[in-house]
Scaffold this motif. Structure first.
Motif, PDB file in Angstrom:
ATOM      1  N   PHE A 192       0.904  -1.253  -0.021  1.00 30.05           N
ATOM      2  CA  PHE A 192       0.232   0.008  -0.040  1.00 30.05           C
ATOM      3  C   PHE A 192       0.846   1.367   0.150  1.00 30.05           C
ATOM      4  O   PHE A 192       1.907   1.265   0.395  1.00 30.05           O
ATOM      5  N   ASP A 193       0.347   2.534  -0.484  1.00 30.21           N
ATOM      6  CA  ASP A 193       1.050   3.694  -0.618  1.00 30.21           C
ATOM      7  C   ASP A 193       0.580   4.389   0.443  1.00 30.21           C
ATOM      8  O   ASP A 193      -0.829   4.670   0.229  1.00 30.21           O
ATOM      9  N   THR A 194       1.343   5.087   1.373  1.00 26.93           N
ATOM     10  CA  THR A 194       0.909   5.916   2.520  1.00 26.93           C
ATOM     11  C   THR A 194       0.728   7.283   1.826  1.00 26.93           C
ATOM     12  O   THR A 194       0.141   8.108   2.575  1.00 26.93           O
ATOM     13  N   HIS A 195       1.069   7.706   0.567  1.00 29.29           N
ATOM     14  CA  HIS A 195       1.337   8.927   0.037  1.00 29.29           C
ATOM     15  C   HIS A 195       2.001  10.080   1.155  1.00 29.29           C
ATOM     16  O   HIS A 195       1.830  11.188   1.111  1.00 29.29           O
ATOM     17  N   ASP A 196       2.789   9.569   1.993  1.00 32.39           N
ATOM     18  CA  ASP A 196       3.696  10.488   2.668  1.00 32.39           C
ATOM     19  C   ASP A 196       4.637  11.319   1.843  1.00 32.39           C
ATOM     20  O   ASP A 196       4.789  12.492   2.330  1.00 32.39           O
ATOM     21  N   ASP A 197       5.021  11.015   0.463  1.00 31.54           N
ATOM     22  CA  ASP A 197       5.853  11.836  -0.379  1.00 31.54           C
ATOM     23  C   ASP A 197       5.105  13.106  -0.791  1.00 31.54           C
ATOM     24  O   ASP A 197       5.537  13.958  -1.151  1.00 31.54           O
ATOM     25  N   LYS A 198       3.705  13.259  -0.658  1.00 34.51           N
ATOM     26  CA  LYS A 198       2.781  14.208  -0.914  1.00 34.51           C
ATOM     27  C   LYS A 198       3.128  15.513  -0.037  1.00 34.51           C
ATOM     28  O   LYS A 198       2.637  16.372  -0.318  1.00 34.51           O
ATOM     29  N   ASN A 199       3.760  15.160   1.126  1.00 28.13           N
ATOM     30  CA  ASN A 199       3.720  16.291   1.983  1.00 28.13           C
ATOM     31  C   ASN A 199       2.536  17.246   2.427  1.00 28.13           C
ATOM     32  O   ASN A 199       2.603  18.388   2.344  1.00 28.13           O
ATOM     33  N   TYR A 200       1.436  16.537   2.623  1.00 28.92           N
ATOM     34  CA  TYR A 200       0.255  17.340   2.885  1.00 28.92           C
ATOM     35  C   TYR A 200       0.296  18.016   4.146  1.00 28.92           C
ATOM     36  O   TYR A 200       1.097  17.651   5.171  1.00 28.92           O
ATOM     37  N   ASP A 201      -0.271  19.240   4.495  1.00 29.05           N
ATOM     38  CA  ASP A 201      -0.317  19.913   5.443  1.00 29.05           C
ATOM     39  C   ASP A 201      -1.149  19.583   6.445  1.00 29.05           C
ATOM     40  O   ASP A 201      -2.696  19.846   6.292  1.00 29.05           O
ATOM     41  N   TRP A 202      -0.751  19.061   7.418  1.00 25.29           N
ATOM     42  CA  TRP A 202      -1.958  18.572   8.814  1.00 25.29           C
ATOM     43  C   TRP A 202      -1.651  19.340   9.923  1.00 25.29           C
ATOM     44  O   TRP A 202      -1.923  18.839  11.102  1.00 25.29           O
ATOM     45  N   SER A 203      -1.340  20.662   9.803  1.00 28.90           N
ATOM     46  CA  SER A 203      -1.221  21.392  10.848  1.00 28.90           C
ATOM     47  C   SER A 203      -2.592  21.604  11.551  1.00 28.90           C
ATOM     48  O   SER A 203      -2.210  22.351  12.726  1.00 28.90           O
ATOM     49  N   ARG A 204      -3.453  21.476  11.123  1.00 28.03           N
ATOM     50  CA  ARG A 204      -4.642  21.544  11.682  1.00 28.03           C
ATOM     51  C   ARG A 204      -5.066  20.549  12.774  1.00 28.03           C
ATOM     52  O   ARG A 204      -5.961  20.483  13.555  1.00 28.03           O
ATOM     53  N   LEU A 205      -4.282  19.499  12.663  1.00 27.12           N
ATOM     54  CA  LEU A 205      -4.672  18.307  13.614  1.00 27.12           C
ATOM     55  C   LEU A 205      -4.267  18.701  15.003  1.00 27.12           C
ATOM     56  O   LEU A 205      -3.122  19.141  15.057  1.00 27.12           O
ATOM     57  N   PRO A 206      -5.042  18.193  15.764  1.00 24.45           N
ATOM     58  CA  PRO A 206      -4.625  18.390  17.587  1.00 24.45           C
ATOM     59  C   PRO A 206      -3.200  17.702  17.498  1.00 24.45           C
ATOM     60  O   PRO A 206      -2.950  16.713  17.164  1.00 24.45           O
ATOM     61  N   ALA A 207      -2.413  18.247  18.177  1.00 26.15           N
ATOM     62  CA  ALA A 207      -0.972  17.346  18.484  1.00 26.15           C
ATOM     63  C   ALA A 207      -1.027  17.021  19.647  1.00 26.15           C
ATOM     64  O   ALA A 207      -0.045  16.329  20.335  1.00 26.15           O
ATOM     65  N   THR A 208      -2.140  16.950  20.869  1.00 29.54           N
ATOM     66  CA  THR A 208      -1.932  16.304  22.176  1.00 29.54           C
ATOM     67  C   THR A 208      -2.795  15.075  22.193  1.00 29.54           C
ATOM     68  O   THR A 208      -3.703  14.958  21.403  1.00 29.54           O
ATOM     69  N   GLY A 209      -2.209  14.064  23.003  1.00 33.65           N
ATOM     70  CA  GLY A 209      -2.895  12.886  22.965  1.00 33.65           C
ATOM     71  C   GLY A 209      -2.863  11.977  21.868  1.00 33.65           C
ATOM     72  O   GLY A 209      -2.767  12.316  20.658  1.00 33.65           O
ATOM     73  N   PRO A 210      -3.017  10.842  22.198  1.00 32.14           N
ATOM     74  CA  PRO A 210      -2.910   9.782  20.869  1.00 32.14           C
ATOM     75  C   PRO A 210      -4.172  10.050  20.028  1.00 32.14           C
ATOM     76  O   PRO A 210      -5.317  10.308  20.535  1.00 32.14           O
ATOM     77  N   ARG A 211      -4.067  10.128  18.515  1.00 32.08           N
ATOM     78  CA  ARG A 211      -4.987  10.536  17.757  1.00 32.08           C
ATOM     79  C   ARG A 211      -5.752   9.130  17.451  1.00 32.08           C
ATOM     80  O   ARG A 211      -5.258   8.206  17.035  1.00 32.08           O
ATOM     81  N   ILE A 212      -7.114   9.248  17.723  1.00 30.78           N
ATOM     82  CA  ILE A 212      -7.878   7.873  17.315  1.00 30.78           C
ATOM     83  C   ILE A 212      -8.763   8.267  16.294  1.00 30.78           C
ATOM     84  O   ILE A 212      -9.753   9.286  16.542  1.00 30.78           O
ATOM     85  N   GLY A 213      -8.539   7.881  14.973  1.00 29.72           N
ATOM     86  CA  GLY A 213      -9.689   8.170  14.049  1.00 29.72           C
ATOM     87  C   GLY A 213     -10.919   7.635  13.797  1.00 29.72           C
ATOM     88  O   GLY A 213     -10.727   6.055  14.317  1.00 29.72           O
ATOM     89  N   LEU A 214     -11.894   8.219  13.806  1.00 25.99           N
ATOM     90  CA  LEU A 214     -13.229   7.527  14.074  1.00 25.99           C
ATOM     91  C   LEU A 214     -13.947   7.675  12.510  1.00 25.99           C
ATOM     92  O   LEU A 214     -14.436   8.716  12.069  1.00 25.99           O
ATOM     93  N   ASN A 215     -13.732   6.484  11.769  1.00 25.30           N
ATOM     94  CA  ASN A 215     -14.518   6.305  10.574  1.00 25.30           C
ATOM     95  C   ASN A 215     -15.992   5.947  10.690  1.00 25.30           C
ATOM     96  O   ASN A 215     -16.378   4.751  11.018  1.00 25.30           O
TER      97      ASN A 215
END
Length: 370
Positions: A192-215
């Motif tokens: 699988f391709d994570t697409h990390d090479d695209k250098n997307y800006d995720w600065s709006r993501l909270p930086a505190t606490g483990p992030r749990i994605g809720l799909n």
């Protein structure tokens, strides 16, 4: 084998050779076939037919690892309805299923052809393609019924046509398709391709606490999988109280629900994104809570701890590769592979938020992230 054309040597058997256009080594380095330092002769040609939904395509990719191992030097062609989901560079030739692709595939020769779909168009292609070895499903010409090409496909075929056999099955999907191709499954991971090479800006993501994605969604075919908004709110508040950072995930179909959840709880929600960016957003998570949907397959492919909420499917079908947990309602589901509940209210309402939260705590311990 090299072939001369007007005294010019060409290598049509090289994996870089195009025939209709200059190959990449010629474009980038000026190499020609004679004396080419990157000449890579193809040993075998393999065709994979997996049209299916995006999630089904993703969970078929472990086959690539075994094919590369068992058939070194092979050239892999993959025919699909969703070319963008396949890892570029890991598949030599990615073709979108259409008339032009079907026409040219039937004019070529393959050493191996594998069809993992029972759709009649996929089965018809396996029937007509020229291949020394064939695996999976073909079409019975006289009645148009999808049919196993050989005994290896019997098990997977039968679990798809009889609910009783499907319920009794204890093999994960990936193991089934490996056995269908004559392989034993050794825990091969998704490619699988994570697409990390695209250098997307995720600065709006909270930086505190483990992030749990809720799909929060599950598509519109099997709506019996849906969890109600009050349940999601309860889970989000429990996660926040425990020190986690919930991040709402989904597409256009989940946008209204996610905005409602964000307003009710303050959980992070960045909106909807094109598929590559959505995949990379999921890769920023420390764990994923999801139902059986595309998000589940992406989470597994990204090797995230996956908390999988399941009710209507055989739980043995899913291999989380030792990461995460599968949680089910406290009431036994009586709607196997049904899109509507026979009892009126889906048993997903009998899945307590506390049960999901406990699975998150066990799969993504806060101290391990700190």
């Amino acid at each position: 084998m090299p072939e001369p054309l007007n005294s010019v040597l060409v290598h049509p058997d090289c994996r870089h050779y195009r025939g209709d256009l200059p190959c990449r080594p010629n474009k980038t380095d000026g190499y020609v076939c004679e004396g080419c330092p990157v000449y890579a002769p193809v040993t075998q040609r393999v065709l994979i037919i997996k049209l299916g939904a995006i999630g089904d395509v993703i969970r078929t990719t472990p086959l690539l690892r075994r094919l590369r191992q068992e058939r070194p030097g092979c050239f892999i062609t993959w025919l699909t309805l969703t070319p963008a989901i396949l890892p570029q560079g890991e598949v030599d030739e990615i073709l979108k299923f259409d008339y032009a692709s079907t026409l040219q595939l039937q004019a070529r020769r393959f050493d191996v052809a594998i069809n993992l779909d029972k759709e009649k168009e996929a089965c018809a292609l396996l029937l007509n393609v020229n291949a020394t070895e064939k695996f999976g499903y073909t079409l019975r010409p006289y009645d148009g019924v999808a049919w196993p090409i050989n005994e290896l496909a019997h098990h997977k075929y039968l679990t798809g046509v009889f609910d009783q056999l499907s319920l009794a099955n204890t093999k994960p999907y990936v193991q089934e398709i490996f056995e269908l191709c004559g392989f034993d499954f050794r825990g091969e991971e998704y490619v699988f391709d994570t697409h990390d090479d695209k250098n997307y800006d995720w600065s709006r993501l909270p930086a505190t606490g483990p992030r749990i994605g809720l799909n929060t969604g599950c598509g519109d075919r099997w709506t019996t999988r849906l969890w109600s908004t009050p349940k999601w709110i309860e889970l989000i508040q429990g996660l926040q109280a425990a020190g986690y950072t919930p991040v709402l995930l989904g597409g256009e179909a989940e946008d209204a629900r996610n905005r409602e959840l964000q307003q009710a709880t303050g959980a992070a929600y960045l909106g909807t994104f094109p598929l590559p960016q959505f995949i990379n957003l999921m890769n920023q998570m420390d764990g994923i809570v999801t139902q059986v949907t595309m998000g589940m397959h992406i989470s597994i492919a990204l090797r995230k701890p996956t908390i999988l909420m399941n009710n209507i499917f055989n739980p043995h079908e899913f291999d989380l590769y030792g990461r995460g947990q599968l949680v089910q309602p406290n009431r036994e589901c009586v709607c196997f592979y049904r899109g509507s509940c026979r009892l009126g209210t889906s048993c997903m309402e009998e899945l307590p938020a506390e049960k999901v939260l406990a699975a998150v705590r066990e799969s993504v311990p806060i101290q391990s992230i700190a």
